[in-house]
Write an enzyme that holds these catalytic residues in place. Structure first.
Site, PDB file in Angstrom:
ATOM      1  N   ARG A  12       0.887  -1.352   0.065  1.00 49.16           N
ATOM      2  CA  ARG A  12      -0.092   0.076   0.261  1.00 49.16           C
ATOM      3  C   ARG A  12       0.811   1.408  -0.039  1.00 49.16           C
ATOM      4  NH1 ARG A  12      -2.939  -3.759   1.501  1.00 49.16           N
ATOM      5  NH2 ARG A  12      -0.958  -4.267   2.631  1.00 49.16           N
ATOM      6  N   THR A  13       1.731   1.370   0.970  1.00 49.99           N
ATOM      7  CA  THR A  13       2.303   2.709   1.068  1.00 49.99           C
ATOM      8  C   THR A  13       3.290   3.081  -0.229  1.00 49.99           C
ATOM      9  OG1 THR A  13       2.706   1.987   3.311  1.00 49.99           O
ATOM     10  CG2 THR A  13       4.098   3.953   2.758  1.00 49.99           C
ATOM     11  N   LYS A  39      25.447  -3.675  -0.572  1.00 55.71           N
ATOM     12  CA  LYS A  39      26.816  -3.530  -0.632  1.00 55.71           C
ATOM     13  C   LYS A  39      27.517  -2.534   0.584  1.00 55.71           C
ATOM     14  CE  LYS A  39      26.343  -2.772  -5.373  1.00 55.71           C
ATOM     15  NZ  LYS A  39      26.510  -1.706  -6.454  1.00 55.71           N
ATOM     16  N   ARG A  45      11.201   3.866   3.550  1.00 59.68           N
ATOM     17  CA  ARG A  45      10.642   2.983   4.716  1.00 59.68           C
ATOM     18  C   ARG A  45      12.002   2.200   4.951  1.00 59.68           C
ATOM     19  NH1 ARG A  45       5.666  -1.113   4.679  1.00 59.68           N
ATOM     20  NH2 ARG A  45       4.662   0.719   5.374  1.00 59.68           N
ATOM     21  N   HIS A  49       4.559   5.710  11.623  1.00 61.89           N
ATOM     22  CA  HIS A  49       4.310   5.542  10.215  1.00 61.89           C
ATOM     23  C   HIS A  49       3.217   6.937   9.884  1.00 61.89           C
ATOM     24  CE1 HIS A  49       3.098   3.934   6.446  1.00 61.89           C
ATOM     25  NE2 HIS A  49       2.898   2.681   7.007  1.00 61.89           N
TER      26      HIS A  49
HETATM   27  N1   CP Z   1      -0.186   0.052   5.785  1.00 60.71           N
HETATM   28  C1   CP Z   1       0.971  -0.103   5.293  1.00 60.71           C
HETATM   29  O1   CP Z   1       1.823   0.197   5.587  1.00 60.71           O
HETATM   30  O2   CP Z   1       1.024  -1.617   4.341  1.00 60.71           O
HETATM   31  P1   CP Z   1       2.106  -1.569   3.632  1.00 60.71           P
HETATM   32  O3   CP Z   1       3.019  -2.361   4.522  1.00 60.71           O
HETATM   33  O4   CP Z   1       1.687  -2.576   2.528  1.00 60.71           O
HETATM   34  O5   CP Z   1       2.870  -0.545   2.940  1.00 60.71           O
END
Ligand code: CP
Length: 309
Positions: free
Chosen positions: A51-52, A80, A101, A129
């Protein structure tokens, strides 16, 4: 230049403006379709995501911009041994904004310190998040019409669930918000959140392992998955993973206008039979994430006042 590392990087007023912008983007997408022409978003994902990452990419494409990036540490020079600081210096000359991320808490903060472009934290370890939180706030506001006077149940892995930590941090800024924190004993919220945020802010909360008992009181039920990737041993995960499973029987205890949110991915904690309940809004929530990320990109690129064709 602004970054988004924690949900608290935005004031309540700025948050309100961004949620209004997200609503405008949702209602009149054509007004925003070309604003980011010539701009590039880099997605630097050292951890898996559906999603993100893809909603960030969809957001930039919807705004007329372009995207580049990597979707695992293995496919980047991190494999590396390249540092986050060096990587972001390089990416700053390839893109105008980036979403990162990373499994290590604080990695996006380090990136922001060395970056020439806005850095968005797309999830750092078990910490924060913030763009999921923006999505959650937008969903709650769209569906209930408010962000105050709410009883919010949070259920599942409250220890490792970064979406829970970010959402609590964001929601304590609104009036008369009460939390029912439902988890096994081993997966309660971290101590710092209990002491420095809830107790220090004199926020009303209950910690419990009884979901059914509190269901009738909830306006929002925020379900979360047990975060397998953050456990030190598989035995503990297996013992705890099915602690709570929301099914149609449990939904009978809930108010008619309660909403079930989940950041997703779901594993086993919401039975698929709940998906058809009109109160189950987690797929709509994921869709809202695109509008929110469009609003965020516009804001950080300072293009938010240009919603015209
Ligand atoms: N909600 C969320 O962060 O989903 P993903 O891990 O698929 O990005």
């Amino acid at each position: 230049m602004r970054h988004l590392i924690s949900p608290l990087d935005l004031s309540v007023e700025e948050l309100e403006e961004m949620l209004n912008l997200a609503q405008s983007v949702m209602k009149t997408p054509e007004k925003y379709a070309h604003i980011c022409k010539g701009k590039k978003l880099a997605t630097l994902f050292y951890e898996p995501s559906t999603r993100t990452r893809l909603s960030f990419e969809a957001a930039m494409l919807n705004l007329g911009g372009k995207v580049l990036g990597f979707s695992s540490a293995d496919s980047s020079s991190a494999a590396k041994g390249e540092s986050v600081a060096d990587t972001i210096r390089i990416i700053s000359s390839y893109a105008d904004i980036c979403a990162m991320r990373h499994p290590k808490e604080g990695a996006p903060t380090v990136a922001a310190m060395h970056s020439g472009i806005p850095v968005i934290n797309a999830g750092d370890g078990g910490h924060n998040h913030p763009t999921q939180t923006l999505t959650d706030l937008f969903t709650i506001k769209e569906l209930t019409g408010r962000l105050n006077n709410l009883t919010i149940g949070m259920c599942g892995d409250l220890k490792f669930g970064r979406t829970v930590h970010s959402l609590i941090n964001a929601m304590v800024r609104y009036q008369n918000v009460r939390f029912i924190l439902i988890s096994p004993n081993e997966l309660k919220i971290p101590d710092y959140l209990r002491k420095e945020v809830l107790d220090a802010g004199n926020i009303s909360y209950i910690e419990t392992s009884e979901l059914e008992k509190y269901m009738p009181e909830l306006d929002i039920l925020y379900m979360t998955r047990v975060q397998r990737e953050r456990f030190f041993n598989e035995e503990d995960y297996i013992r705890l993973k099915d602690s709570f499973i929301l099914d149609a029987d449990k939904m009978k205890y809930a108010k008619k206008d309660m909403y079930v949110l989940h950041p997703l991915p779901r594993v086993n904690e919401i039975s698929v039979e709940v998906d058809n309940d009109p109160r189950a809004v987690y797929f709509q929530q994921a869709k809202f994430g695109v509008y929110v990320r469009m609003a965020l990109i516009l804001t950080l690129l300072e293009l938010d006042k240009k919603g015209e064709i």
